[in-house]
Design a protein around this motif. Structure first.
Motif, mmCIF file in Angstrom:
data_model
loop_
_atom_site.group_PDB
_atom_site.id
_atom_site.type_symbol
_atom_site.label_atom_id
_atom_site.label_comp_id
_atom_site.label_asym_id
_atom_site.label_seq_id
_atom_site.Cartn_x
_atom_site.Cartn_y
_atom_site.Cartn_z
ATOM 1 N N ALA A 80 0.815 -1.221 0.000
ATOM 2 C CA ALA A 80 0.000 0.000 0.000
ATOM 3 C C ALA A 80 0.848 1.270 0.000
ATOM 4 O O ALA A 80 0.374 2.339 -0.396
ATOM 5 N N LYS A 81 2.112 1.154 0.415
ATOM 6 C CA LYS A 81 2.976 2.334 0.477
ATOM 7 C C LYS A 81 3.539 2.710 -0.888
ATOM 8 O O LYS A 81 4.119 3.772 -1.054
ATOM 9 N N PHE A 82 3.388 1.809 -1.865
ATOM 10 C CA PHE A 82 4.025 2.029 -3.158
ATOM 11 C C PHE A 82 3.010 2.408 -4.234
ATOM 12 O O PHE A 82 2.060 1.672 -4.481
ATOM 13 N N THR A 83 3.250 3.554 -4.856
ATOM 14 C CA THR A 83 2.498 3.929 -6.050
ATOM 15 C C THR A 83 3.521 4.265 -7.129
ATOM 16 O O THR A 83 4.348 5.143 -6.932
ATOM 17 N N PRO A 84 3.472 3.567 -8.261
ATOM 18 C CA PRO A 84 4.425 3.881 -9.320
ATOM 19 C C PRO A 84 4.226 5.317 -9.815
ATOM 20 O O PRO A 84 3.098 5.800 -9.891
ATOM 21 N N GLN A 85 5.327 5.977 -10.141
ATOM 22 C CA GLN A 85 5.273 7.353 -10.616
ATOM 23 C C GLN A 85 4.411 7.442 -11.874
ATOM 24 O O GLN A 85 4.564 6.661 -12.808
ATOM 25 N N GLY A 86 3.482 8.391 -11.867
ATOM 26 C CA GLY A 86 2.661 8.658 -13.041
ATOM 27 C C GLY A 86 1.463 7.734 -13.199
ATOM 28 O O GLY A 86 0.768 7.797 -14.214
ATOM 29 N N VAL A 87 1.218 6.891 -12.195
ATOM 30 C CA VAL A 87 0.096 5.957 -12.263
ATOM 31 C C VAL A 87 -1.082 6.512 -11.481
ATOM 32 O O VAL A 87 -0.932 6.961 -10.350
ATOM 33 N N ASP A 88 -2.256 6.495 -12.102
ATOM 34 C CA ASP A 88 -3.476 6.979 -11.437
ATOM 35 C C ASP A 88 -3.930 5.974 -10.391
ATOM 36 O O ASP A 88 -3.893 4.767 -10.632
ATOM 37 N N ARG A 89 -4.386 6.474 -9.247
ATOM 38 C CA ARG A 89 -4.974 5.612 -8.200
ATOM 39 C C ARG A 89 -6.450 5.961 -8.080
ATOM 40 O O ARG A 89 -6.840 7.099 -8.198
ATOM 41 N N THR A 90 -7.249 4.926 -7.852
ATOM 42 C CA THR A 90 -8.696 5.151 -7.691
ATOM 43 C C THR A 90 -9.028 5.449 -6.245
ATOM 44 O O THR A 90 -8.260 5.162 -5.356
#
Length: 152
Positions: A142-152
């Motif tokens: 949950a701590k990781f969001t790839p750069q430039g990726v949209d999250r809902t």
């Protein structure tokens, strides 16, 4: 004799290195469904095994070109994550994830239909199950969001 000793010795094994590639287009990532190998039927990123003396970046560019017909030579391909996965008794992998951002007009072709059911651009939070274990590991962090990726 001597040969019997060698056949009875336990096989010495080491984990292998895989490279997974997050190809980001308009906030979505490229996902395929594996076939004909370990993880068949599971959703996964493009990628494959790191060849001897190959850099992660070179491996990422090669695998994406081979699998998806997307040429990443004109865009940065950078490191974003590492995970470990014991997939089955024959597959223990360290997977290095690389990330590349491509233009809105980029399309993927399924160049290896014996290994992949097809490629689809998906929202990061919408990747269906079953998921290939290395991808599942990164999606469950949950701590990781790839750069430039949209999250809902």
């Amino acid at each position: 004799g001597l040969s019997a000793h060698f056949t009875m010795a336990p096989e010495v094994r080491w984990p292998r290195v895989g490279v997974g590639v997050l190809i980001v287009r308009d906030g979505k990532v490229l996902i395929g469904q594996r076939k004909g190998s370990h993880g068949a039927g599971q959703y996964a990123l493009p990628g494959g095994k790191l060849e001897w003396m190959e850099t992660w970046e070179t491996c990422a560019r090669r695998e994406v070109l081979e699998e998806c017909a997307i040429d990443l030579n004109d865009v940065p391909v950078t490191y974003c994550y590492t995970t470990e996965a014991v997939i089955d008794e024959h597959n223990h992998w360290i997977t290095v994830f690389m990330i590349a951002h491509v233009s809105s007009i980029t399309e993927a072709r399924n160049e290896e239909p014996d290994k992949c059911e097809g490629w689809h651009w998906m929202a990061w939070d919408d990747v269906p199950t079953p998921r290939f274990l290395p991808l599942d590991n990164i999606l469950r962090d949950a701590k990781f969001t790839p750069q430039g990726v949209d999250r809902t």
